[in-house]
Design a protein around this motif. Structure first.
Motif, mmCIF file in Angstrom:
data_model
loop_
_atom_site.group_PDB
_atom_site.id
_atom_site.type_symbol
_atom_site.label_atom_id
_atom_site.label_comp_id
_atom_site.label_asym_id
_atom_site.label_seq_id
_atom_site.Cartn_x
_atom_site.Cartn_y
_atom_site.Cartn_z
ATOM 1 N N ARG A 33 0.844 -1.204 0.000
ATOM 2 C CA ARG A 33 0.000 0.000 0.000
ATOM 3 C C ARG A 33 0.876 1.249 0.000
ATOM 4 O O ARG A 33 0.604 2.212 -0.698
ATOM 5 N N LEU A 34 1.960 1.209 0.777
ATOM 6 C CA LEU A 34 2.860 2.362 0.835
ATOM 7 C C LEU A 34 3.531 2.569 -0.504
ATOM 8 O O LEU A 34 3.679 3.693 -0.973
ATOM 9 N N GLY A 35 3.947 1.436 -1.142
ATOM 10 C CA GLY A 35 4.626 1.503 -2.435
ATOM 11 C C GLY A 35 3.720 2.121 -3.477
ATOM 12 O O GLY A 35 4.127 3.046 -4.205
ATOM 13 N N SER A 36 2.463 1.667 -3.546
ATOM 14 C CA SER A 36 1.547 2.191 -4.570
ATOM 15 C C SER A 36 1.193 3.649 -4.257
ATOM 16 O O SER A 36 1.054 4.460 -5.168
ATOM 17 N N ALA A 37 1.091 3.962 -2.949
ATOM 18 C CA ALA A 37 0.789 5.350 -2.564
ATOM 19 C C ALA A 37 1.936 6.271 -2.990
ATOM 20 O O ALA A 37 1.716 7.388 -3.464
ATOM 21 N N GLU A 38 3.176 5.773 -2.851
ATOM 22 C CA GLU A 38 4.349 6.568 -3.222
ATOM 23 C C GLU A 38 4.337 6.831 -4.733
ATOM 24 O O GLU A 38 4.561 7.953 -5.184
ATOM 25 N N LYS A 39 4.042 5.747 -5.518
ATOM 26 C CA LYS A 39 4.001 5.884 -6.985
ATOM 27 C C LYS A 39 2.933 6.900 -7.394
ATOM 28 O O LYS A 39 3.164 7.762 -8.243
ATOM 29 N N GLU A 40 1.774 6.771 -6.755
ATOM 30 C CA GLU A 40 0.665 7.666 -7.085
ATOM 31 C C GLU A 40 1.035 9.116 -6.774
ATOM 32 O O GLU A 40 0.757 10.030 -7.545
ATOM 33 N N LEU A 41 1.710 9.281 -5.628
ATOM 34 C CA LEU A 41 2.122 10.622 -5.206
ATOM 35 C C LEU A 41 3.111 11.219 -6.204
ATOM 36 O O LEU A 41 2.997 12.389 -6.592
ATOM 37 N N LEU A 42 4.079 10.386 -6.652
ATOM 38 C CA LEU A 42 5.073 10.856 -7.624
ATOM 39 C C LEU A 42 4.391 11.251 -8.929
ATOM 40 O O LEU A 42 4.750 12.267 -9.531
ATOM 41 N N LYS A 43 3.399 10.429 -9.348
ATOM 42 C CA LYS A 43 2.673 10.711 -10.584
ATOM 43 C C LYS A 43 1.948 12.055 -10.467
ATOM 44 O O LYS A 43 2.008 12.895 -11.355
ATOM 45 N N LYS A 44 1.286 12.249 -9.302
ATOM 46 C CA LYS A 44 0.541 13.489 -9.085
ATOM 47 C C LYS A 44 1.482 14.689 -9.046
ATOM 48 O O LYS A 44 1.185 15.750 -9.564
#
Lengths: 88, 190
Positions: B121-132
């Motif tokens: 969950r943290l990994g996907s949240a980090e990716k999403e944050l970077l994308k945003k």
């Protein structure tokens, strides 16, 4: 404290007089005794008292923890400094 | 009979009767203290307390805090017989076995699954944050460019403003015309 509370409750409700020599047959509950004491490796300030199905851990700060022999914790009380048995 | 000898005797008596039983000895801080021998067989547990001056106290699976043993016998052999009887009774009563190892494994598996879940969950949240963040930075760059254009338009004098090709052509035509008019005026004066 644990012993005095348990004994007081048994005095009031069990109807069986306190007699340690009859611990095996009188049906009364008895608190942990000194001869069931054990050391806890790595925790010199904690003493373990083994009884039927349970371990009672008492810390020098007054913290108490009662757990089943399988590990499930039934009671956890902090000591005078607010710390629990394994936090000291 | 020494305490350790008595406990060893009980251990061997139990193993004789139940080959696959797991026997755990919980020894006291002082050898003259109370010994506990936990016998686990097919998920059922029976405990025996040994006190040198009293003998063997056998405890069935159910017991409240501070309760004494169910039966007290003087010999290791008799205690082993009761252990087998209690284990058999538990099986006959159909009480669900709760193997400690199974419980431990279950707790460990739950712990591992939670760690994995948190990590994923943290990994996907980090990716999403970077994308945003990259989208935001593109938007910021576009806004900066717009602001810079507007600032240029407001601060730079009209003549120096960057003109569109059509405006430039019109401006050049008017300039040329002004020059022509000036030249013809000076010729007529002469």
């Amino acid at each position: 404290m644990l012993a005095s509370i348990l004994n007081a409750v048994e005095d009031e409700l069990s109807g069986v007089p306190f007699d340690l020599t009859k611990w095996q047959s009188d049906g009364r509950m008895y608190p942990p005794q000194d001869d069931s004491k054990r050391q806890v490796p790595g925790y010199s300030n904690v003493t373990r008292f083994r009884s039927r199905g349970h371990n009672t851990f008492i810390c020098t700060n007054g913290a108490i923890e009662i757990a089943e022999v399988g590990g499930a914790v039934l009671l956890r009380k902090s000591g005078v400094d607010g710390k629990h048995v394994w936090e000291t | 009979m020494g305490n350790l000898t008595a406990v060893d005797q009980l251990n061997s008596q139990i193993t004789k009767r139940l080959h696959d039983a797991r026997v755990t000895v919980d020894h006291p801080a002082a050898p003259e203290g109370h010994w506990w021998i936990d016998v686990e067989h097919q998920g059922y547990v029976v405990s025996v307390e040994f006190r040198a001056d009293h003998g063997f106290g056998v405890c069935g699976p159910d017991g409240g805090y501070g309760e004494g043993p169910d039966v007290v016998v003087p010999t290791a052999s008799a205690a082993a017989d009761y252990v087998v009887a209690f284990l058999a009774a538990s099986r006959l009563r159909g009480e669900p076995p709760v193997p400690r190892e199974l419980m431990r494994n279950f707790a460990e598996a739950v712990g591992r699954a939670l760690e994995d879940l948190i990590e994923r969950r943290l990994g996907s949240a980090e990716k999403e944050l970077l994308k945003k963040l990259s989208t935001v930075s593109k938007d910021v760059k576009r806004l900066e460019a717009e602001v810079s254009e507007l600032t240029q338009a407001l601060l730079v004098p009209p003549a120096r403003r960057q003109a569109t090709p059509a405006k430039k052509m019109a401006f050049d035509y008017k300039k040329k015309q002004r020059k022509t008019v000036k030249a013809s005026r000076s010729r007529s004066r002469r």
